[in-house]
Design an enzyme around this catalytic site. Structure first.
Site, PDB file in Angstrom:
ATOM      1  N   HIS A  75      12.886  42.957   6.489  1.00  0.00           N
ATOM      2  CA  HIS A  75      13.125  44.413   6.401  1.00  0.00           C
ATOM      3  C   HIS A  75      13.285  45.016   7.795  1.00  0.00           C
ATOM      4  O   HIS A  75      14.135  45.875   8.012  1.00  0.00           O
ATOM      5  CB  HIS A  75      11.939  45.120   5.731  1.00  0.00           C
ATOM      6  CG  HIS A  75      11.696  44.745   4.306  1.00  0.00           C
ATOM      7  ND1 HIS A  75      10.602  44.014   3.902  1.00  0.00           N
ATOM      8  CD2 HIS A  75      12.402  45.009   3.188  1.00  0.00           C
ATOM      9  CE1 HIS A  75      10.645  43.855   2.592  1.00  0.00           C
ATOM     10  NE2 HIS A  75      11.720  44.445   2.130  1.00  0.00           N
ATOM     11  N   VAL A  91      16.827  36.532   6.826  1.00  0.00           N
ATOM     12  CA  VAL A  91      15.868  36.198   7.897  1.00  0.00           C
ATOM     13  C   VAL A  91      14.902  35.153   7.328  1.00  0.00           C
ATOM     14  O   VAL A  91      14.388  35.318   6.215  1.00  0.00           O
ATOM     15  CB  VAL A  91      15.099  37.447   8.376  1.00  0.00           C
ATOM     16  CG1 VAL A  91      14.077  37.076   9.441  1.00  0.00           C
ATOM     17  CG2 VAL A  91      16.086  38.477   8.923  1.00  0.00           C
ATOM     18  N   GLN A 136      22.972  41.553  -5.536  1.00  0.00           N
ATOM     19  CA  GLN A 136      22.688  42.994  -5.394  1.00  0.00           C
ATOM     20  C   GLN A 136      23.662  43.616  -4.375  1.00  0.00           C
ATOM     21  O   GLN A 136      24.233  44.679  -4.618  1.00  0.00           O
ATOM     22  CB  GLN A 136      21.244  43.178  -4.942  1.00  0.00           C
ATOM     23  CG  GLN A 136      20.910  44.579  -4.480  1.00  0.00           C
ATOM     24  CD  GLN A 136      19.440  44.769  -4.213  1.00  0.00           C
ATOM     25  OE1 GLN A 136      18.664  44.904  -5.148  1.00  0.00           O
ATOM     26  NE2 GLN A 136      19.024  44.796  -2.961  1.00  0.00           N
ATOM     27  N   LYS A 183      20.020  38.324   1.463  1.00  0.00           N
ATOM     28  CA  LYS A 183      19.182  37.478   0.612  1.00  0.00           C
ATOM     29  C   LYS A 183      19.406  37.820  -0.858  1.00  0.00           C
ATOM     30  O   LYS A 183      19.423  36.947  -1.718  1.00  0.00           O
ATOM     31  CB  LYS A 183      17.716  37.638   0.974  1.00  0.00           C
ATOM     32  CG  LYS A 183      16.896  36.670   0.172  1.00  0.00           C
ATOM     33  CD  LYS A 183      15.459  36.702   0.523  1.00  0.00           C
ATOM     34  CE  LYS A 183      14.687  36.405  -0.722  1.00  0.00           C
ATOM     35  NZ  LYS A 183      14.528  37.595  -1.554  1.00  0.00           N
ATOM     36  N   GLY A 242       9.044  48.332  -0.052  1.00  0.00           N
ATOM     37  CA  GLY A 242       7.801  48.268   0.720  1.00  0.00           C
ATOM     38  C   GLY A 242       7.281  46.854   0.887  1.00  0.00           C
ATOM     39  O   GLY A 242       7.975  45.872   0.657  1.00  0.00           O
ATOM     40  N   GLU A 298       9.418  40.821   8.316  1.00  0.00           N
ATOM     41  CA  GLU A 298      10.386  40.750   9.416  1.00  0.00           C
ATOM     42  C   GLU A 298      11.835  40.939   8.919  1.00  0.00           C
ATOM     43  O   GLU A 298      12.664  41.522   9.630  1.00  0.00           O
ATOM     44  CB  GLU A 298      10.193  39.401  10.117  1.00  0.00           C
ATOM     45  CG  GLU A 298      10.897  39.241  11.426  1.00  0.00           C
ATOM     46  CD  GLU A 298      10.673  40.379  12.438  1.00  0.00           C
ATOM     47  OE1 GLU A 298       9.547  40.915  12.517  1.00  0.00           O
ATOM     48  OE2 GLU A 298      11.647  40.728  13.133  1.00  0.00           O
ATOM     49  N   SER A 351       8.876  39.602   0.100  1.00  0.00           N
ATOM     50  CA  SER A 351       7.527  40.130  -0.191  1.00  0.00           C
ATOM     51  C   SER A 351       6.836  39.236  -1.217  1.00  0.00           C
ATOM     52  O   SER A 351       5.614  39.131  -1.253  1.00  0.00           O
ATOM     53  CB  SER A 351       7.625  41.556  -0.725  1.00  0.00           C
ATOM     54  OG  SER A 351       8.368  42.351   0.179  1.00  0.00           O
TER      55      SER A 351
HETATM   56  O1  PAF Z   1      16.239  45.036  -2.578  1.00  0.00           O
HETATM   57  C1  PAF Z   1      15.322  45.826  -2.908  1.00  0.00           C
HETATM   58  O2  PAF Z   1      14.244  45.852  -2.324  1.00  0.00           O
HETATM   59  C2  PAF Z   1      15.543  46.762  -4.080  1.00  0.00           C
HETATM   60  O3  PAF Z   1      16.287  46.167  -5.078  1.00  0.00           O
HETATM   61  C3  PAF Z   1      16.176  48.109  -3.675  1.00  0.00           C
HETATM   62  C4  PAF Z   1      17.580  47.928  -3.118  1.00  0.00           C
HETATM   63  C5  PAF Z   1      15.290  48.802  -2.641  1.00  0.00           C
HETATM   64  C6  PAF Z   1      16.281  49.026  -4.895  1.00  0.00           C
HETATM   65  O4  PAF Z   1      15.041  49.272  -5.453  1.00  0.00           O
END
Ligand code: PAF
Length: 284
Positions: free
Chosen positions: A37, A176, A153, A149, A31, A35, A186
């Site tokens: 996302h 971005v 992950q 970014k 959440g 931009e 965020s």
């Molecule tokens: O990248 C993120 O915002 C978080 O690590 C994810 C992939 C939504 C998992 O909570």
């Protein structure tokens, strides 16, 4: 746009897409959308006929003393932004819905989770793997979109999908940036005005190191020195790590003779920012 908050309602809504013959692309988020996302949502529209966005600040990926409590949240604003991007479904569960009991399963990645960001955030990628696996099992998407970014992950999620045989196509979208080069995050909202002015130093460091490789530098340690030197020029920045590692296993190469990842984590006061740049020495 449908908003569902329970696992049962998400599964029911998913079966509507299935019956209608629609494919699903999921954009997992925490959440407070920006931009970056929204670029993932636009990409998701090119991958499937129904676009789902999850909004869940996942407690299992935050360590003690990290910013779980102060992580920015604004569901109303997020929903308005997603409505404008023609998202089809938003899955926004509570922590109790996702974790009615403390989870006992842990996801490990044979050490890949302990380097770079994992070195200072023990348990972080275990929590990411757990929540992403849950989201995949609840939504059963055909594709899922993540941002470059969070390069580590993205790499670990590709491994998770491969090793656990999730039938899901993983798409990784480019970083971005703000006009001055700062990668959108965020967490940028935590920065004071002075820190915000200083923060593009991460991008400058990456560009300087990439230029050195373009001009023939092939010693990864020398490239790491260049990254560190640029960050050191910014008094408000405190370096956590600056590395030049292989893209497939995040290990330091002897020589830059294959694609590498330049990656940084830098603190501005209590705010931790990350950024990275993949570089292929044969293509620059
Ligand atoms: O990248 C993120 O915002 C978080 O690590 C994810 C992939 C939504 C998992 O909570």
């Amino acid at each position: 746009m449908d908003v569902v908050t329970t696992i049962a309602a998400a599964r029911e809504r998913r079966s509507v897409d299935r019956t209608a013959g629609r494919t699903v692309a999921l954009v997992p988020t925490m959440g407070y959308l920006h931009e970056g996302h929204l670029s993932l949502v636009r990409r998701a529209h090119t991958l499937a006929s129904s676009v789902w966005v999850s909004i869940f600040v996942n407690p299992t990926q935050f360590g003690p003393g990290e910013d779980l409590d102060r992580y920015p949240r604004d569901l109303e604003r997020d929903l308005a932004l997603l409505e404008r991007e023609n998202a089809d479904v938003v899955f926004a569960p509570s922590a109790e819905e996702m974790y009615p009991e403390p989870p006992k399963v842990t996801i490990g990645y044979s050490g890949l989770e302990n380097v770079l960001c994992g070195a200072s955030r023990p348990g972080h990628f275990a929590g990411v793997g757990l929540v992403v696996s849950k989201l995949f099992n609840i939504v059963e998407p055909d594709a899922a979109v993540f941002g470059q970014k969070d390069a580590q992950q993205a790499l670990l999620i590709r491994r998770l999908v491969e090793d656990l045989s999730f039938p899901i196509r993983i798409d990784v979208a480019p970083v971005v940036r703000e006009p001055d080069g700062l990668a959108m995050s965020s967490r940028n909202t935590y920065l004071s005005a002075g820190q915000r002015r200083a923060a593009p130093v991460l991008y400058r460091a990456l560009l300087t190191a990439r230029d050195a490789i373009a001009h023939g530098e092939r010693d990864p340690r020398r490239v790491e020195v260049i990254l560190r030197e640029v960050i050191a020029q910014e008094p408000l920045a405190t370096l956590e790590y600056a590395v030049c590692v292989t893209q497939d296993d995040l290990q330091p190469p002897n020589r830059i003779d294959r694609p590498v990842l330049l990656a940084l984590a830098v603190h501005f006061g209590t705010t931790r920012l990350i950024d990275n740049m993949p570089v292929d020495p044969k293509e620059i």
